[in-house]
Design an enzyme around this catalytic site. Structure first.
Site, PDB file in Angstrom:
ATOM      1  N   LYS A  35      -2.405  -0.126   9.439  1.00 58.78           N
ATOM      2  CA  LYS A  35      -1.492   1.320   8.902  1.00 58.78           C
ATOM      3  C   LYS A  35      -3.172   1.962   8.900  1.00 58.78           C
ATOM      4  O   LYS A  35      -3.924   1.192   7.842  1.00 58.78           O
ATOM      5  CB  LYS A  35      -0.726   1.400   8.031  1.00 58.78           C
ATOM      6  N   GLY A  46     -10.384   1.777   0.723  1.00 64.04           N
ATOM      7  CA  GLY A  46      -9.585   3.323   0.316  1.00 64.04           C
ATOM      8  C   GLY A  46     -10.464   3.708  -0.724  1.00 64.04           C
ATOM      9  O   GLY A  46     -11.459   2.989  -1.427  1.00 64.04           O
ATOM     10  N   SER A  47      -9.599   4.491  -1.751  1.00 61.59           N
ATOM     11  CA  SER A  47     -10.084   4.999  -3.158  1.00 61.59           C
ATOM     12  C   SER A  47      -9.588   3.675  -4.119  1.00 61.59           C
ATOM     13  O   SER A  47      -8.840   3.234  -3.595  1.00 61.59           O
ATOM     14  CB  SER A  47      -9.152   6.723  -3.143  1.00 61.59           C
ATOM     15  N   GLY A  94      -6.286   1.646  -4.275  1.00 60.34           N
ATOM     16  CA  GLY A  94      -7.128  -0.124  -4.287  1.00 60.34           C
ATOM     17  C   GLY A  94      -6.413  -1.042  -5.517  1.00 60.34           C
ATOM     18  O   GLY A  94      -5.718  -1.957  -5.527  1.00 60.34           O
ATOM     19  N   GLU A 152     -12.005  -3.025  -0.991  1.00 63.22           N
ATOM     20  CA  GLU A 152     -13.497  -1.699  -0.269  1.00 63.22           C
ATOM     21  C   GLU A 152     -13.001  -0.698  -0.446  1.00 63.22           C
ATOM     22  O   GLU A 152     -12.388  -0.390  -0.169  1.00 63.22           O
ATOM     23  CB  GLU A 152     -13.659  -2.368   0.751  1.00 63.22           C
ATOM     24  N   CYS A 160     -18.509   4.812   2.511  1.00 63.46           N
ATOM     25  CA  CYS A 160     -18.671   5.529   1.083  1.00 63.46           C
ATOM     26  C   CYS A 160     -20.044   4.575   0.429  1.00 63.46           C
ATOM     27  O   CYS A 160     -20.091   4.106  -0.663  1.00 63.46           O
ATOM     28  CB  CYS A 160     -17.628   3.761   1.069  1.00 63.46           C
TER      29      CYS A 160
END
Length: 471
Positions: A173, A222-223, A227, A244, A278
């Site tokens: 996704k 992601g954030s 997460g 991550e 990131c």
């Protein structure tokens, strides 16, 4: 107007949800395509396909699995220009920068798949009493890969190689903010039906996928906030999660380095991809002995970067991905200025179409400001002057994040000391250095789960032992 579709069990299919979202070009604010908002029904169908395909894929010889991944890598490389342009149109990354990262991602996919050929999926231990123990590493089953918008193709390729090569099937996704290039990525794939599935959407797809009881591992990038929810769902289901998450990466600039050359390197690390990485350099601690020439050179470098539509030749910085992301950057800079920071260059939203923001250098910043404590994810370089390398190292280590860090020094003792920064990766004198052999696990709020090289296969498999008594 093109409407994107899901890819489930080897077939492109319409979403079962009733919501369509607009995908907007961040440079022009024009609608590029429409795509599903997602639904639990889409996820159920994709997971069912992945579960059904798993036994045959796991039984496929590892060499054949790797060969299929290499065939995919070849197709991606052959269509690199097309994929780079799609990324540019959907999230703003300039073509030159995009090609550099995509070429690296393809090389990384090949290296990760090649690692499977030497990985010990089975090991035999002979004991002194004549008995034997077989240690077997089994694929987990159906897995989920949920990727971010800042590197749509790269993030998929970084996560998916070891999962597939180890014998797992995947439900992918991508971010709803940049799905177009990932759709094309799947069009280039030739795996048996159900081995790789694609579900589009926002949280309406992401949440049921992360929480699905038949998913055995979730690889999420992601954030921090999302997460945490993914990790909580994994804990509830007693299954693995590789997370991550965000970063607020520090840079320590020591006395004795060339301040101009170092500033130019830091400018690239802070501003490339418009700061939407990131591991962007988001906290810069500079020794007082070189601070003045360093800041002057950093400002000059920031002002030298051409800003514009990433499709245009020579552009180095494109727009931010959307209005929401630019508002975060504006809020962080305004907060710093209100608390006493000085804007040395940039800091003003330009007029006209597109979600642009100029490369910005701030001085006189402190830890009361968002630009030093929260992930900005934009082209902002806040500079803190320190009186010693030790102070810089200590300040760099004081963060809830721990994704990566960079140190510039010509002192051998300081090079050794750089390892004290709590981070998954620390670069010394070369940001983004290293190769596919690198393995790491983020520290603090930046995530959990070791990845890279053999660690990625350890995460993608479950070990078991079979003990055989002596005859």
């Amino acid at each position: 107007m093109r409407t994107l579709r899901n890819f489930i069990d080897g077939t492109w299919t319409d979403s079962r949800g009733d919501v369509l979202l607009d995908l907007v070009d961040p440079a022009t604010e024009e609608v590029l395509a429409r795509h599903p908002g997602g639904s639990a029904e889409d996820v159920d169908a994709a997971v069912a396909a992945a579960v059904a395909a798993h036994p045959a894929w796991a039984a496929t010889p590892v060499g054949e699995r790797v060969a299929r991944i290499f065939t995919w890598a070849d197709a991606i490389a052959a269509h690199a220009d097309e994929l780079v342009e799609l990324e540019c149109r959907e999230m703003g990354k300039p073509l030159g920068i995009g090609r550099t990262f995509l070429d690296g991602a393809v090389a990384g996919l090949r290296a990760a798949a090649d690692e499977a050929l030497s990985y010990d999926f089975e090991e035999l231990i002979e004991h002194p009493d004549g008995s034997r123990t077989r240690i077997l590493r089994h694929p987990l089953g159906a897995t989920a890969v949920i990727t971010p918008w800042n590197f749509p193709v790269t993030a998929v390729l970084a996560a998916i190689g070891p999962l597939l090569a180890a014998g797992n099937t995947v439900v992918l996704k991508p971010s709803e903010r940049a799905p177009l290039s990932v759709v094309r990525l799947l069009e280039l794939a030739e795996f048996p039906p159900g081995v790789v599935n694609l579900v589009l959407g926002d949280a309406r797809a992401g949440t049921p996928l992360a929480e699905h009881e038949q998913i055995r591992l979730v690889h999420f990038t992601g954030s921090v906030a999302t997460g945490r929810r993914v990790g909580a769902a994994a804990g509830e289901q007693l299954r693995r999660a590789v997370l991550e998450l965000g970063g607020k990466d520090p840079v320590v600039v020591d006395a004795g380095v060339d301040p101009v050359a170092t500033a130019q390197a830091v400018a690239f690390g802070a501003f490339v991809n418009t700061g939407q990485i990131c591991t962007s350099m988001e906290r810069i601690y500079v020794h007082r002995d070189v601070a003045e020439p360093f800041v002057e050179a950093l400002v000059a470098a920031a002002e030298s970067f051409p800003v514009g539509n990433g499709l245009d030749e020579g552009v180095v910085l494109g727009p931010l991905v959307d209005r929401r992301q630019r508002e975060i950057v504006v809020r962080h800079v305004e907060d710093a200025v209100q608390k006493g920071a000085k804007v040395r260059t940039g800091g003003i939203v330009p007029a006209g179409k597109g979600f642009y923001y100029p490369p910005t250098v701030l001085t006189d910043v402190d830890d009361s400001m968002l630009v030093l404590t929260e992930e900005t994810f934009g082209p902002v370089a806040p500079v803190v002057v320190v009186d010693s390398f030790e102070e810089g190292l200590e300040r760099a280590s004081q963060s809830k994040y721990g994704l990566a860090a960079t140190v510039y020094t010509d002192n051998s003792d300081h090079i050794d000391a750089a390892a004290r920064i709590p981070a998954g990766v620390t670069w010394v004198n070369q940001w983004q250095g290293g190769g596919p052999e690198r393995l790491y696990e983020p520290a603090g709020d930046s995530g959990m789960g070791a990845t890279g090289a053999r660690a990625a296969y350890d995460a993608a498999t479950r070990p078991s032992s079979v003990h055989i008594a002596a005859a």
